[in-house]
Design a protein around this motif. Sequence first.
Motif, PDB file in Angstrom:
ATOM      1  N   GLU A  49       0.862  -1.171   0.000  1.00 18.34           N
ATOM      2  CA  GLU A  49       0.000   0.000   0.000  1.00 18.34           C
ATOM      3  C   GLU A  49       0.899   1.221   0.000  1.00 18.34           C
ATOM      4  O   GLU A  49       1.887   1.272   0.730  1.00 18.34           O
ATOM      5  N   LEU A  50       0.566   2.191  -0.858  1.00 12.17           N
ATOM      6  CA  LEU A  50       1.331   3.426  -0.948  1.00 12.17           C
ATOM      7  C   LEU A  50       0.460   4.599  -0.522  1.00 12.17           C
ATOM      8  O   LEU A  50      -0.739   4.607  -0.805  1.00 12.17           O
ATOM      9  N   PRO A  51       1.060   5.601   0.092  1.00 16.41           N
ATOM     10  CA  PRO A  51       0.304   6.826   0.323  1.00 16.41           C
ATOM     11  C   PRO A  51      -0.093   7.438  -1.026  1.00 16.41           C
ATOM     12  O   PRO A  51       0.621   7.278  -2.025  1.00 16.41           O
ATOM     13  N   GLY A  52      -1.220   8.106  -1.056  1.00 13.50           N
ATOM     14  CA  GLY A  52      -1.693   8.717  -2.300  1.00 13.50           C
ATOM     15  C   GLY A  52      -0.666   9.651  -2.916  1.00 13.50           C
ATOM     16  O   GLY A  52      -0.494   9.675  -4.137  1.00 13.50           O
ATOM     17  N   SER A  53       0.053  10.399  -2.094  1.00 10.50           N
ATOM     18  CA  SER A  53       1.041  11.341  -2.619  1.00 10.50           C
ATOM     19  C   SER A  53       2.182  10.615  -3.328  1.00 10.50           C
ATOM     20  O   SER A  53       2.675  11.072  -4.363  1.00 10.50           O
ATOM     21  N   VAL A  54       2.593   9.459  -2.796  1.00 10.31           N
ATOM     22  CA  VAL A  54       3.659   8.678  -3.432  1.00 10.31           C
ATOM     23  C   VAL A  54       3.159   8.123  -4.763  1.00 10.31           C
ATOM     24  O   VAL A  54       3.879   8.148  -5.767  1.00 10.31           O
ATOM     25  N   HIS A  55       1.928   7.647  -4.792  1.00 11.07           N
ATOM     26  CA  HIS A  55       1.363   7.129  -6.034  1.00 11.07           C
ATOM     27  C   HIS A  55       1.282   8.222  -7.100  1.00 11.07           C
ATOM     28  O   HIS A  55       1.643   7.996  -8.258  1.00 11.07           O
ATOM     29  N   ARG A  56       0.835   9.400  -6.709  1.00  5.40           N
ATOM     30  CA  ARG A  56       0.771  10.514  -7.673  1.00  5.40           C
ATOM     31  C   ARG A  56       2.164  10.856  -8.198  1.00  5.40           C
ATOM     32  O   ARG A  56       2.343  11.100  -9.390  1.00  5.40           O
ATOM     33  N   ASP A  57       3.155  10.860  -7.302  1.00  2.89           N
ATOM     34  CA  ASP A  57       4.527  11.133  -7.736  1.00  2.89           C
ATOM     35  C   ASP A  57       5.033  10.058  -8.692  1.00  2.89           C
ATOM     36  O   ASP A  57       5.728  10.357  -9.667  1.00  2.89           O
ATOM     37  N   LEU A  58       4.688   8.803  -8.417  1.00  3.00           N
ATOM     38  CA  LEU A  58       5.100   7.725  -9.322  1.00  3.00           C
ATOM     39  C   LEU A  58       4.445   7.862 -10.696  1.00  3.00           C
ATOM     40  O   LEU A  58       5.083   7.601 -11.722  1.00  3.00           O
ATOM     41  N   LEU A  59       3.187   8.274 -10.728  1.00  2.00           N
ATOM     42  CA  LEU A  59       2.512   8.505 -12.011  1.00  2.00           C
ATOM     43  C   LEU A  59       3.196   9.632 -12.784  1.00  2.00           C
ATOM     44  O   LEU A  59       3.413   9.526 -13.997  1.00  2.00           O
ATOM     45  N   ALA A  60       3.553  10.702 -12.082  1.00  2.00           N
ATOM     46  CA  ALA A  60       4.257  11.819 -12.732  1.00  2.00           C
ATOM     47  C   ALA A  60       5.628  11.360 -13.223  1.00  2.00           C
ATOM     48  O   ALA A  60       6.067  11.729 -14.318  1.00  2.00           O
ATOM     49  N   TYR A  61       6.314  10.540 -12.426  1.00  2.00           N
ATOM     50  CA  TYR A  61       7.610  10.014 -12.829  1.00  2.00           C
ATOM     51  C   TYR A  61       7.465   9.133 -14.068  1.00  2.00           C
ATOM     52  O   TYR A  61       8.278   9.198 -14.993  1.00  2.00           O
ATOM     53  N   ALA A  62       6.410   8.324 -14.092  1.00  2.00           N
ATOM     54  CA  ALA A  62       6.170   7.447 -15.248  1.00  2.00           C
ATOM     55  C   ALA A  62       5.991   8.269 -16.519  1.00  2.00           C
ATOM     56  O   ALA A  62       6.495   7.900 -17.585  1.00  2.00           O
ATOM     57  N   ARG A  63       5.277   9.378 -16.419  1.00  2.00           N
ATOM     58  CA  ARG A  63       5.098  10.242 -17.596  1.00  2.00           C
ATOM     59  C   ARG A  63       6.433  10.840 -18.040  1.00  2.00           C
ATOM     60  O   ARG A  63       6.754  10.850 -19.227  1.00  2.00           O
ATOM     61  N   THR A  99      12.493   8.454 -22.424  1.00  2.00           N
ATOM     62  CA  THR A  99      12.960   7.234 -23.081  1.00  2.00           C
ATOM     63  C   THR A  99      12.256   6.959 -24.405  1.00  2.00           C
ATOM     64  O   THR A  99      12.509   5.942 -25.040  1.00  2.00           O
ATOM     65  N   GLY A 100      11.345   7.851 -24.807  1.00  2.00           N
ATOM     66  CA  GLY A 100      10.685   7.714 -26.100  1.00  2.00           C
ATOM     67  C   GLY A 100       9.551   6.707 -26.141  1.00  2.00           C
ATOM     68  O   GLY A 100       9.176   6.254 -27.228  1.00  2.00           O
ATOM     69  N   LEU A 101       9.010   6.359 -24.998  1.00  2.00           N
ATOM     70  CA  LEU A 101       7.877   5.430 -24.979  1.00  2.00           C
ATOM     71  C   LEU A 101       6.599   6.161 -25.380  1.00  2.00           C
ATOM     72  O   LEU A 101       6.412   7.328 -25.029  1.00  2.00           O
ATOM     73  N   ALA A 102       5.723   5.473 -26.090  1.00  2.00           N
ATOM     74  CA  ALA A 102       4.456   6.076 -26.504  1.00  2.00           C
ATOM     75  C   ALA A 102       3.532   6.296 -25.309  1.00  2.00           C
ATOM     76  O   ALA A 102       2.790   7.272 -25.258  1.00  2.00           O
ATOM     77  N   GLN A 103       3.568   5.374 -24.362  1.00  2.00           N
ATOM     78  CA  GLN A 103       2.724   5.439 -23.158  1.00  2.00           C
ATOM     79  C   GLN A 103       3.598   5.227 -21.927  1.00  2.00           C
ATOM     80  O   GLN A 103       4.552   4.445 -21.978  1.00  2.00           O
ATOM     81  N   PRO A 104       3.265   5.871 -20.815  1.00  2.00           N
ATOM     82  CA  PRO A 104       4.011   5.621 -19.579  1.00  2.00           C
ATOM     83  C   PRO A 104       3.841   4.170 -19.123  1.00  2.00           C
ATOM     84  O   PRO A 104       2.799   3.559 -19.348  1.00  2.00           O
ATOM     85  N   LEU A 105       4.881   3.638 -18.526  1.00  2.00           N
ATOM     86  CA  LEU A 105       4.793   2.296 -17.955  1.00  2.00           C
ATOM     87  C   LEU A 105       3.899   2.335 -16.722  1.00  2.00           C
ATOM     88  O   LEU A 105       3.816   3.355 -16.040  1.00  2.00           O
ATOM     89  N   PRO A 106       3.259   1.221 -16.405  1.00  2.00           N
ATOM     90  CA  PRO A 106       2.496   1.168 -15.159  1.00  2.00           C
ATOM     91  C   PRO A 106       3.437   1.338 -13.966  1.00  2.00           C
ATOM     92  O   PRO A 106       4.610   0.944 -14.019  1.00  2.00           O
ATOM     93  N   VAL A 107       2.921   1.896 -12.902  1.00  2.00           N
ATOM     94  CA  VAL A 107       3.716   2.130 -11.700  1.00  2.00           C
ATOM     95  C   VAL A 107       4.400   0.846 -11.240  1.00  2.00           C
ATOM     96  O   VAL A 107       5.561   0.862 -10.829  1.00  2.00           O
ATOM     97  N   GLY A 108       3.722  -0.269 -11.344  1.00  2.00           N
ATOM     98  CA  GLY A 108       4.293  -1.546 -10.925  1.00  2.00           C
ATOM     99  C   GLY A 108       5.548  -1.933 -11.674  1.00  2.00           C
ATOM    100  O   GLY A 108       6.365  -2.706 -11.170  1.00  2.00           O
ATOM    101  N   ARG A 109       5.728  -1.422 -12.872  1.00  2.00           N
ATOM    102  CA  ARG A 109       6.944  -1.702 -13.646  1.00  2.00           C
ATOM    103  C   ARG A 109       8.081  -0.763 -13.258  1.00  2.00           C
ATOM    104  O   ARG A 109       9.247  -1.064 -13.487  1.00  2.00           O
ATOM    105  N   LEU A 110       7.748   0.403 -12.688  1.00  2.00           N
ATOM    106  CA  LEU A 110       8.776   1.371 -12.289  1.00  2.00           C
ATOM    107  C   LEU A 110       9.396   1.049 -10.935  1.00  2.00           C
ATOM    108  O   LEU A 110      10.592   1.250 -10.731  1.00  2.00           O
TER     109      LEU A 110
END
Length: 74
Positions: free
Chosen positions: A20-34, A40-51
């Motif tokens: 379980e992650l705090p909401g703020s950490v999850h939001r930061d991971l989503l921003a990091y994924a973008r 890295t030139g990906l068309a879509q961000p990777l899911p948080v679980g891959r990061l």
Amino acid sequence: MNKLRLGPIDDDKPVKVSIELPGSVHRDLLAYARAHAQETGLAQPLPVGRLVPPMLARFMAGDRGFARKTRRAG
């Protein structure tokens, strides 16, 4: 823009772990994924679980105290 610490992510056999992650950490991971996808030139961000696994691996590799303990134990 500064380079991200996380580069391309290899495909590796996964092991399932639930956390379980705090909401703020999850939001930061989503921003990091973008940002990671853009850098890295990906068309879509990777899911948080891959990061998270390569982030943890990089963190542990850079932890000198952990490296000392594992060298002594090995």
